[in-house]
Design a protein around this motif. Structure first.
Motif, short mmCIF file in Angstrom:
data_model
loop_
_atom_site.label_atom_id
_atom_site.label_comp_id
_atom_site.label_asym_id
_atom_site.label_seq_id
_atom_site.Cartn_x
_atom_site.Cartn_y
_atom_site.Cartn_z
N UNK A 97 0.83 -1.21 0.00
CA UNK A 97 0.00 0.00 0.00
C UNK A 97 0.86 1.25 0.00
N UNK A 98 0.31 2.31 -0.57
CA UNK A 98 1.01 3.59 -0.59
C UNK A 98 0.69 4.40 0.66
N UNK A 99 -0.43 4.11 1.29
CA UNK A 99 -0.81 4.78 2.53
C UNK A 99 -1.94 3.99 3.18
N UNK A 100 -2.27 4.38 4.41
CA UNK A 100 -3.34 3.72 5.15
C UNK A 100 -4.14 4.77 5.91
N UNK A 101 -5.45 4.52 6.03
CA UNK A 101 -6.33 5.41 6.78
C UNK A 101 -7.32 4.56 7.55
N UNK A 102 -7.40 4.80 8.87
CA UNK A 102 -8.34 4.02 9.68
C UNK A 102 -9.71 4.69 9.71
N UNK A 103 -10.74 3.85 9.75
CA UNK A 103 -12.13 4.32 9.86
C UNK A 103 -12.50 4.41 11.33
N UNK A 104 -13.37 5.27 11.71
CA UNK A 104 -13.96 6.32 10.88
C UNK A 104 -12.92 7.41 10.63
N UNK A 105 -13.05 8.08 9.52
CA UNK A 105 -12.11 9.15 9.19
C UNK A 105 -12.88 10.38 8.75
N UNK A 106 -12.21 11.51 8.87
CA UNK A 106 -12.81 12.76 8.41
C UNK A 106 -12.53 12.86 6.91
N UNK A 108 -12.01 15.38 5.04
CA UNK A 108 -10.92 16.26 4.64
C UNK A 108 -9.57 15.56 4.76
N UNK A 109 -9.45 14.65 5.74
CA UNK A 109 -8.21 13.88 5.90
C UNK A 109 -8.06 12.92 4.71
N UNK A 110 -9.15 12.28 4.32
CA UNK A 110 -9.13 11.40 3.16
C UNK A 110 -8.70 12.17 1.91
N UNK A 111 -9.28 13.34 1.69
CA UNK A 111 -8.94 14.14 0.51
C UNK A 111 -7.47 14.58 0.54
N UNK A 112 -6.95 14.92 1.71
CA UNK A 112 -5.55 15.32 1.83
C UNK A 112 -4.63 14.15 1.48
N UNK A 113 -4.96 12.96 1.98
CA UNK A 113 -4.14 11.78 1.69
C UNK A 113 -4.16 11.47 0.19
N UNK A 114 -5.33 11.54 -0.41
CA UNK A 114 -5.45 11.26 -1.84
C UNK A 114 -4.66 12.28 -2.65
#
Length: 130
Positions: A97-106, A108-114
């Protein structure tokens, strides 16, 4: 317009992410089943895959490893998401993976990571061959 393939077996999460990403200016293809990932990649040609780890009977980590091991899909960035794990769990675990994000997430954090993943992809040097 960048294209994102979102794979999550939770329909509500899938629809919410799709809506937010489309509002954010991305073209989105949504799948609620990991079995169709390879077919969808061929037809949609995503710039990034947002992949849930828990996909019912398919493990997103294994799917991620498979995608990264195949030459035609190995360069597609993958952002793994999960409600079962936290980011600290992935400091030593690497499934490609290039990155990881745990749920629940905000969102805006998802958009920043993308945005970060896609901008890193764009900043890689390209070489012209004569």
């Amino acid at each position: 317009m960048k294209k994102i393939l979102v794979v999550d077996d939770d329909i509500e999460v899938l629809e919410t992410i799709q809506l937010i990403l489309e509002i954010g200016g991305f073209k989105v293809s949504a799948l609620n089943d990991g079995e169709e990932v390879f077919n969808r990649i061929e037809t949609f040609n995503p710039d990034l895959i947002l992949l849930d780890i828990s996909l019912g009977h398919i493990d997103g980590r294994i799917l991620c490893e498979q995608l990264k091991s195949i030459e035609s899909t190995s360069k597609i960035p993958i952002l793994l998401i999960s409600g079962l794990y936290e980011a600290k769990d992935f400091t030593t675990l690497n499934y490609g993976q290039d990155d990881f994000l745990s749920k629940p997430f905000q969102m805006d954090v998802l958009l920043k990571k993308i945005t970060k993943i896609l901008s890193l992809e764009e900043s890689e040097p390209s070489f012209l061959l004569n």
